[in-house]
Design a protein around this motif. Structure first.
Motif, mmCIF file in Angstrom:
data_model
loop_
_atom_site.group_PDB
_atom_site.id
_atom_site.type_symbol
_atom_site.label_atom_id
_atom_site.label_comp_id
_atom_site.label_asym_id
_atom_site.label_seq_id
_atom_site.Cartn_x
_atom_site.Cartn_y
_atom_site.Cartn_z
ATOM 1 N N SER A 85 -2.406 1.961 3.249
ATOM 2 C CA SER A 85 -1.739 1.995 4.564
ATOM 3 C C SER A 85 -1.028 0.682 4.857
ATOM 4 O O SER A 85 -1.211 0.070 5.917
ATOM 5 C CB SER A 85 -2.771 2.288 5.657
ATOM 6 O OG SER A 85 -3.415 3.514 5.420
ATOM 7 N N LEU A 86 -0.213 0.254 3.918
ATOM 8 C CA LEU A 86 0.455 -1.035 4.062
ATOM 9 C C LEU A 86 1.442 -1.036 5.217
ATOM 10 O O LEU A 86 2.093 -0.022 5.516
ATOM 11 C CB LEU A 86 1.150 -1.405 2.764
ATOM 12 C CG LEU A 86 0.184 -1.892 1.669
ATOM 13 C CD1 LEU A 86 0.843 -1.863 0.308
ATOM 14 C CD2 LEU A 86 -0.326 -3.284 1.987
ATOM 15 N N LYS A 87 1.531 -2.197 5.870
ATOM 16 C CA LYS A 87 2.411 -2.375 7.024
ATOM 17 C C LYS A 87 3.336 -3.556 6.745
ATOM 18 O O LYS A 87 3.013 -4.416 5.911
ATOM 19 C CB LYS A 87 1.575 -2.723 8.254
ATOM 20 C CG LYS A 87 0.385 -1.842 8.502
ATOM 21 C CD LYS A 87 -0.488 -2.423 9.597
ATOM 22 C CE LYS A 87 -1.773 -1.657 9.760
ATOM 23 N NZ LYS A 87 -2.660 -2.271 10.785
ATOM 24 N N PRO A 88 4.455 -3.654 7.441
ATOM 25 C CA PRO A 88 5.334 -4.829 7.243
ATOM 26 C C PRO A 88 4.599 -6.149 7.452
ATOM 27 O O PRO A 88 4.920 -7.145 6.789
ATOM 28 C CB PRO A 88 6.420 -4.607 8.289
ATOM 29 C CG PRO A 88 6.508 -3.115 8.419
ATOM 30 C CD PRO A 88 5.087 -2.634 8.304
ATOM 31 N N GLY A 89 3.618 -6.182 8.320
ATOM 32 C CA GLY A 89 2.840 -7.388 8.562
ATOM 33 C C GLY A 89 1.973 -7.808 7.393
ATOM 34 O O GLY A 89 1.432 -8.923 7.387
#
Length: 119
Positions: A85-89
């Motif tokens: 669940s990778l995020k830009p952050g």
């Protein structure tokens, strides 16, 4: 002396998964601890997860619990960090490191692998 080489980073979209690898060589004893860290531009290096080289004693930063998972394949002298669940952050350079004991500083570091998450 311990040498560490990270791999598995890349450019992915939000919600993707990645598995980072850290190949270790040199004298590593079962009581050593392996850690994963990351550093985003302009930020300090952040602890993510750690485990004892011989297995067990797994710890996670609260910020990545339930999304990042550390594991090891001692037969291949490799430690992994599974990212979900990778995020830009999460965009950062990810590093693995070795701490020759239960406590103290991480003494050996790899060169890092870049993870970039696009929105």
């Amino acid at each position: 002396q311990v040498q560490l080489v990270e791999s598995g980073g890349g450019l992915v979209q939000t919600g993707s998964s990645l598995r980072l690898s850290c190949a270790a060589s040199g004298r590593i004893f079962s009581w050593y601890h392996m850690g994963w860290f990351r550093q985003a531009p302009g930020n300090e290096r952040e602890f993510l997860a750690s485990m004892r080289w011989g297995g067990g004693d797994i710890n996670y930063a609260e910020s990545v619990k339930e999304r990042f998972f550390i594991s090891g394949d001692m037969a291949k002298n490799t430690v992994f960090l599974q990212l979900y669940s990778l995020k830009p952050g999460d965009t950062a350079v990810f590093y693995c490191a070795v701490r020759p004991g239960v406590a103290g500083e991480y003494t050996y570091w790899g060169q890092g692998t870049q993870v970039t998450v696009s929105s």
